[in-house]
Design a protein around this motif. Sequence first.
Motif, mmCIF file in Angstrom:
data_model
loop_
_atom_site.group_PDB
_atom_site.id
_atom_site.type_symbol
_atom_site.label_atom_id
_atom_site.label_comp_id
_atom_site.label_asym_id
_atom_site.label_seq_id
_atom_site.Cartn_x
_atom_site.Cartn_y
_atom_site.Cartn_z
ATOM 1 N N MET A 192 -3.390 -3.965 0.329
ATOM 2 C CA MET A 192 -4.101 -3.744 -0.927
ATOM 3 C C MET A 192 -3.938 -4.969 -1.817
ATOM 4 O O MET A 192 -2.889 -5.607 -1.816
ATOM 5 C CB MET A 192 -3.502 -2.514 -1.604
ATOM 6 N N ASN A 227 4.567 -0.256 -1.830
ATOM 7 C CA ASN A 227 4.208 -1.599 -1.372
ATOM 8 C C ASN A 227 3.995 -1.683 0.137
ATOM 9 O O ASN A 227 3.625 -2.726 0.647
ATOM 10 C CB ASN A 227 5.280 -2.596 -1.806
ATOM 11 N N PHE A 239 -1.260 5.345 1.280
ATOM 12 C CA PHE A 239 -2.468 4.506 1.327
ATOM 13 C C PHE A 239 -3.691 5.380 1.631
ATOM 14 O O PHE A 239 -4.642 4.935 2.244
ATOM 15 C CB PHE A 239 -2.362 3.402 2.382
ATOM 16 N N ILE A 254 -8.675 -2.987 -7.854
ATOM 17 C CA ILE A 254 -7.911 -2.615 -6.652
ATOM 18 C C ILE A 254 -8.832 -2.676 -5.445
ATOM 19 O O ILE A 254 -9.870 -2.007 -5.423
ATOM 20 C CB ILE A 254 -7.323 -1.197 -6.794
ATOM 21 N N PHE A 305 -8.965 -2.692 -1.049
ATOM 22 C CA PHE A 305 -8.200 -2.267 0.118
ATOM 23 C C PHE A 305 -8.813 -2.929 1.342
ATOM 24 O O PHE A 305 -10.012 -3.210 1.369
ATOM 25 C CB PHE A 305 -8.291 -0.737 0.224
ATOM 26 N N ARG A 316 3.611 -11.336 -4.675
ATOM 27 C CA ARG A 316 4.067 -10.009 -4.274
ATOM 28 C C ARG A 316 5.290 -9.667 -5.095
ATOM 29 O O ARG A 316 6.017 -10.571 -5.526
ATOM 30 C CB ARG A 316 4.393 -9.999 -2.783
ATOM 31 N N VAL A 346 1.177 -4.988 -0.525
ATOM 32 C CA VAL A 346 0.389 -4.899 -1.753
ATOM 33 C C VAL A 346 0.523 -6.252 -2.440
ATOM 34 O O VAL A 346 1.626 -6.714 -2.715
ATOM 35 C CB VAL A 346 0.892 -3.770 -2.676
ATOM 36 N N TYR A 393 -0.536 -8.843 -5.514
ATOM 37 C CA TYR A 393 -1.042 -8.896 -6.900
ATOM 38 C C TYR A 393 -1.667 -10.251 -7.153
ATOM 39 O O TYR A 393 -1.190 -11.276 -6.638
ATOM 40 C CB TYR A 393 0.103 -8.656 -7.880
#
Lengths: 279, 170
Positions: A53, A116, A196, A235, A237, A258, A269, A271
């Motif tokens: 993600m 995460n 998820f 967001i 995926f 991360r 996940v 960022y």
Amino acid sequence: MNDLREGSSKPAETHRRSFFTTLAAALAGIFLLPRRLFSSEPARERLRRKWGMVIDLDKCTGCQACVVACRAENNVPVAGPAQTQNDRGIFWMDMLEVSEGSYPDLQRQLTPIPCNHCENAPCVKVCPVGATFINEEGIVAQVWARCIGCRYCTTACPYSRRYFNWQAPSWPETMKNQLNPDVATRPKGVVEKCTFCHHRIRRAREKARAEGRELADADVRTLPACAQACPAEAILFGDLGSPESEVSRLARSPRAMRLLEDLGTHPKVVYLREAKWKE
Amino acid sequence: MKKWLVKLGLLALAGALGAAWGSFSFFRPKPVTQPIAFNHKKHLAEDISCKDCHQHVEEGVHATLPAVKACLLCHEEAKGSHPDEPKVRDYAKENREIPWIQVNRMVGHVYFSHSAHVKYAEMDCKECHGDMKEKEEAVTVSQVEHLTMGRCMACHEEKGVSNDCLGCHK
């Protein structure tokens, strides 16, 4: 050898190292080459996905739609105000505030954090009964009923993304008929966490199969409930296992980071954030 | 003294056995009464396949119970002599569906897709539901043959299908 930093002081060492590197690469090549060439099941190899993600904090407005959507989708029980005050509320997707700077330049970043789904997950390592595991596609999952409630995992998780059911799950009367039949409810005494939205992945895969095609990037782009609810499309995926997917491309961006990267948990996940505040 | 102990032990054993038997029959699902005593044997002998009445097994997750209009395809006019047979037309006349009682239910933590098994894995219905060609009485209890996780996994292993927990568990 012509490396200015260490080559001049230790030429023999570098020479030996490069020799070993070449040797290792050649050996690895010999072992890998036939499999690549004569692989009889290319389709099966394609199945090795690694779901991940990307959360763009520069796009996130902090509206918390993801938090609400996740709660509704995954039958996350309502702990009530008293329990939540005692830090016993359950939030598969949570909104954390990170403050930066001091008074005149004080800024707050609202950060949505789901599990995460670490590749090197500490929670999986400590589970004494094998209730939690990393599945074939990189999802850190749990067989709810197999959990004995020891809470080692809630302690081990550096992101505090695991929640213990301190009480029997309950919902307000009006929400009882809205429970999602695709997600099992968890009993009292077990730990639960973000999955998820794997039930949505399963459904998307079945739909693609019925249409006679492979699961594409576009099918899963905003698949989890949090991603679907996000009005800013912050967001996303996708499959971090394939280098050309959108999430992989974004994960290579210079804005990518991360959480607690130095722990070596290798979160899936990612960022995205411009480091503008530190300037 | 010893005889007394043995007697007490035997009594306790009998009590425990009785309690086990009692709780077993107590917790066993009770047989239901279907609105119509449907005879599977008779219908399947008429060259009707399971999918004609239990539709959507090939497209969806769930198999369905037949709608009254499916029955009317043959039962528009009186047929046979069974006392329940005219009921079909009564339901249709009242514009009601037949209130079949669902007896097969998947447990809440398992995801099972009929289409994946019937269409893609080409499994025969009777592999799980038994041979309905022999069933003359109405279905009153669950008609699924010991569907254990071990059986699911053994077949998945044999066919090379993933045995990932998340494949089936919710």
